[in-house]
Design a protein around this motif. Structure first.
Motif, PDB file in Angstrom:
ATOM      1  N   GLN A 292      -0.945  -6.787   4.237  1.00  0.00           N
ATOM      2  CA  GLN A 292      -2.274  -6.156   4.277  1.00  0.00           C
ATOM      3  C   GLN A 292      -2.544  -5.662   2.868  1.00  0.00           C
ATOM      4  O   GLN A 292      -1.785  -4.836   2.375  1.00  0.00           O
ATOM      5  N   LEU A 293      -3.597  -6.138   2.276  1.00  0.00           N
ATOM      6  CA  LEU A 293      -3.900  -5.699   0.912  1.00  0.00           C
ATOM      7  C   LEU A 293      -4.160  -4.196   0.909  1.00  0.00           C
ATOM      8  O   LEU A 293      -5.049  -3.729   1.611  1.00  0.00           O
ATOM      9  N   PRO A 294      -3.366  -3.407   0.149  1.00  0.00           N
ATOM     10  CA  PRO A 294      -3.601  -1.956   0.152  1.00  0.00           C
ATOM     11  C   PRO A 294      -4.974  -1.636  -0.437  1.00  0.00           C
ATOM     12  O   PRO A 294      -5.513  -2.398  -1.234  1.00  0.00           O
ATOM     13  N   ASP A 295      -5.507  -0.469  -0.050  1.00  0.00           N
ATOM     14  CA  ASP A 295      -6.818  -0.046  -0.558  1.00  0.00           C
ATOM     15  C   ASP A 295      -6.769   0.176  -2.063  1.00  0.00           C
ATOM     16  O   ASP A 295      -5.784   0.689  -2.588  1.00  0.00           O
ATOM     17  N   GLY A 296      -7.841  -0.178  -2.712  1.00  0.00           N
ATOM     18  CA  GLY A 296      -8.031   0.241  -4.095  1.00  0.00           C
ATOM     19  C   GLY A 296      -7.209  -0.470  -5.139  1.00  0.00           C
ATOM     20  O   GLY A 296      -7.177  -0.048  -6.288  1.00  0.00           O
TER      21      GLY A 296
ATOM     22  N   ARG B 283      -7.697  -3.413  -6.297  1.00  0.00           N
ATOM     23  CA  ARG B 283      -8.508  -4.311  -7.128  1.00  0.00           C
ATOM     24  C   ARG B 283      -9.480  -3.550  -8.007  1.00  0.00           C
ATOM     25  O   ARG B 283     -10.134  -2.617  -7.531  1.00  0.00           O
TER      26      ARG B 283
ATOM     27  N   TRP C 188      -4.294  -9.451  -7.303  1.00  0.00           N
ATOM     28  CA  TRP C 188      -3.208  -8.470  -7.213  1.00  0.00           C
ATOM     29  C   TRP C 188      -2.058  -9.016  -6.366  1.00  0.00           C
ATOM     30  O   TRP C 188      -0.885  -8.853  -6.709  1.00  0.00           O
TER      31      TRP C 188
ATOM     32  N   GLY D  14      -6.267   0.099 -11.211  1.00  0.00           N
ATOM     33  CA  GLY D  14      -6.334   0.018  -9.760  1.00  0.00           C
ATOM     34  C   GLY D  14      -5.224   0.854  -9.146  1.00  0.00           C
ATOM     35  O   GLY D  14      -4.256   1.221  -9.819  1.00  0.00           O
TER      36      GLY D  14
ATOM     37  N   PRO E 109       0.484   0.726  -4.017  1.00  0.00           N
ATOM     38  CA  PRO E 109       1.137   1.337  -2.864  1.00  0.00           C
ATOM     39  C   PRO E 109       2.475   1.973  -3.227  1.00  0.00           C
ATOM     40  O   PRO E 109       3.016   2.772  -2.476  1.00  0.00           O
TER      41      PRO E 109
END
Ligand SMILES: Nc1nc2c(c(=O)[nH]1)N[C@H]1C(S)=C(S)[C@@H](COP(=O)(O)O)O[C@H]1N2
Ligand SMILES: [Mo]
Length: 523
Positions: free
Chosen positions: A215-219, A221, A230, A459, A462
């Motif tokens: 799951q692409l972590p928030d923020g 990019r 990323w 950016g 995590p």
């Protein structure tokens, strides 16, 4: 011996089948696809009207595929022989025949589902083999004909061999060597290909409980086009290893042995490994051979089993400071014990981006250690871990002059604009990535023409084990400029400008590009 058309046809045939064998070998070893000939057969089937195919199947039963392959081989064989005869008059006519066959093969391969650039490689290798073998064979034939035309040397003793005998022997020897090599290459390709396809199938069917999708972590990019994504898809992940033929290991055949300076030796099967608690994380892996500005780096979601727990199971004895890892292909690396036992997420990885490891990236099990270069830690196809002392071991790359411990050095890279590219003079956007795995990046700065360093945006991340994306807005006078980048880690250490080569333990220095600032134009 007279020169007859037969030897020219034979030269074409032998060279032609050598090329087919070479392309088959490359396809078997480097890809999981069938040979280009099979791709052509598939294409022919697809282009043949349905009723005709049905009739063929009715007549031929289930041998229709073999029949089609045989037909294609017969037709290409006739074309090969023809190309050989054409070689008697000109060098380019047979090359055109081969090129046309190559284009047909290339088209068939490219039309296969999900084909990529690597699938063209077998065709290129086959084409090169054709040309080389054909010239090796036609060269003695040509000299033979000349010798026959000139007749025996009038000065030579009467019992001396006719010069044509010599060229004839050269032709036969070369043809023999090419036929023998073709047989060997074809057979090895078949064996390797079977293993690879079998393991690929096992891999595809594997279900790994506890392994989750990335799951692409928030923020993470910064939202600037052209900056390296990323998260790196497995298909784009750089690949470095010494294996020409990649190990193909069935999970059921895999075992890991942990031994050396331990209280009890531990032997783990694949099932025992995947039954253990799964650990996961985003980790950026890079190669010590990555030059400043280079792209031997990727960031993936790795799932596996913590090595610290396994070492605890074995009971590490005092005095040990290294773990010598051995791959199924014999490659070795010495990893600092501390990096495997401290609280970082050092793991025996079983999955990359939520899927079982690709074969080329170490299937079924490889090691991943945040903060260390791959050559001292990221052992693919790992089968053995020996707890030991650095003083007592040497490993593949350290034997060749590379550094012993291999901690990752902080680095930053400019992705946008590319070197020599254009940006607006006012409000130009630049960006890239920066990394210092297991320490983390706190800031990135850019400077134009050696001027003051200016903070970039970075950016989110995590954890401290991944790279960061960065972007900055710069204003500069219209014209040519230089842009430099540097990073600052979470300990406040500033990336050094001292230029150092990749050997022995990783490059340093600032990435720099030139760019052209363009005045805004209306419209
Ligand atoms: N068995 C084996 N493992 C290996 C290597 C190798 O040559 N053989 N190369 C190492 C190096 S130098 C690097 S940088 C990483 C690269 O991993 P990747 O190919 O999955 O990106 O694997 C490491 N593990
Ligand atoms: Mo590497």
């Amino acid at each position: 011996m007279r020169s007859f058309r037969g030897s020219w046809s034979a030269a074409g045939l032998v060279a032609g089948f050598a090329g087919l064998a070479a392309s088959y070998f490359v396809a078997m070893v480097l890809t999981t696809r069938d040979s280009p000939v099979a791709a052509v057969a598939e294409l022919v089937t697809r282009l043949t009207p349905g009723p005709l195919v049905e009739r063929a199947i009715r007549i031929l039963g289930h041998h229709d595929k073999q029949f089609l392959l045989l037909m294609i081989l017969v037709i290409t064989g006739l074309l090969f022989a023809w190309a050989g005869r054409l070689a008697r008059r000109s060098w380019w006519a047979p090359a055109i025949v081969f090129a046309v066959l190559g284009v047909v093969g290339g088209t068939a391969v490219s039309l296969q589902r999900g084909s990529g650039a690597i699938d063209i490689l077998p065709i290129a290798v086959g084409f090169a083999t054709w040309l080389v073998c054909l010239s090796l064979l036609t060269d003695p034939l040509r000299r033979h004909e000349r010798a026959l035309a000139e007749g025996p040397d009038p000065e030579a003793a009467p019992e001396a061999p006719h010069p044509a005998d010599h060229t004839r022997r050269t032709f036969l020897i070369r043809a023999g060597i090419i036929v023998a090599s073709t047989t060997v290459v074809g057979t090895v390709g078949r064996v390797v290909g079977r293993g690879r396809r079998h393991v690929e199938e096992a891999r595809r069917l594997l279900r790994l409980p506890g392994v989750t999708e990335p799951q692409l972590p928030d923020g993470v990019r910064v939202g600037l086009d052209g900056v390296t994504p990323w998260a790196t898809p497995a298909g784009d992940f750089y690949r470095i290893d010494t294996a020409f033929v990649v190990p193909t290991i069935e999970p059921s055949d895999w075992q890991l042995r942990i031994h050396g300076m331990v209280d009890r030796e531990v032997v783990l099967t694949y099932q025992q490994l995947i039954d253990r608690q799964v650990t996961e994380g985003w980790i950026t892996l890079n190669c010590v051979s990555n030059p400043v500005g280079g792209d031997l780096i990727g960031n993936a979601w790795w799932s596996g089993v913590r090595i610290a727990d396994l070492l605890e199971l074995a009971g590490v004895q005092p005095g040990a400071d290294a773990v010598l890892q051995t791959s199924d292909d014999g490659w070795t690396c010495g990893t600092p014990l501390e990096a495997l036992t401290d609280d970082r997420n050092a793991m025996l990885a079983i999955a990359m981006n939520g899927r079982p490891l690709p074969i080329d990236h170490g299937f079924p099990v490889r090691t991943i250690v945040p903060g260390l270069y791959g050559y001292v830690s990221a052992c693919k196809w790992v089968v053995e871990m020996k707890v030991t002392r650095f003083a007592d071991i040497s490993a593949y790359w350290t034997d060749r002059g590379w550094g012993e411990r291999g901690p990752v050095k902080m680095a930053s890279r400019i992705d946008v604009p590319e070197d020599g590219g254009d940006i607006p003079a006012s409000g130009g956007r630049v960006g890239g990535v920066a990394w210092s795995q297991h320490t983390g990046i706190s800031a990135v700065e850019v400077a134009v023409d050696g001027g003051a360093w200016q903070r970039a945006e970075i950016g989110g991340v995590p954890n401290v084990d991944t790279w960061v994306q960065w972007a900055a807005t710069i204003d500069s006078e219209p014209g040519h400029h230089r842009l430099a980048v540097r990073a600052i880690d979470r300990n406040g250490v500033v990336q050094t400008s001292t230029v150092q080569d990749v050997l022995p333990d990783g490059a340093t220095g600032h990435d720099m590009i030139s760019f052209n600032a363009q005045e805004a134009t209306d419209g």
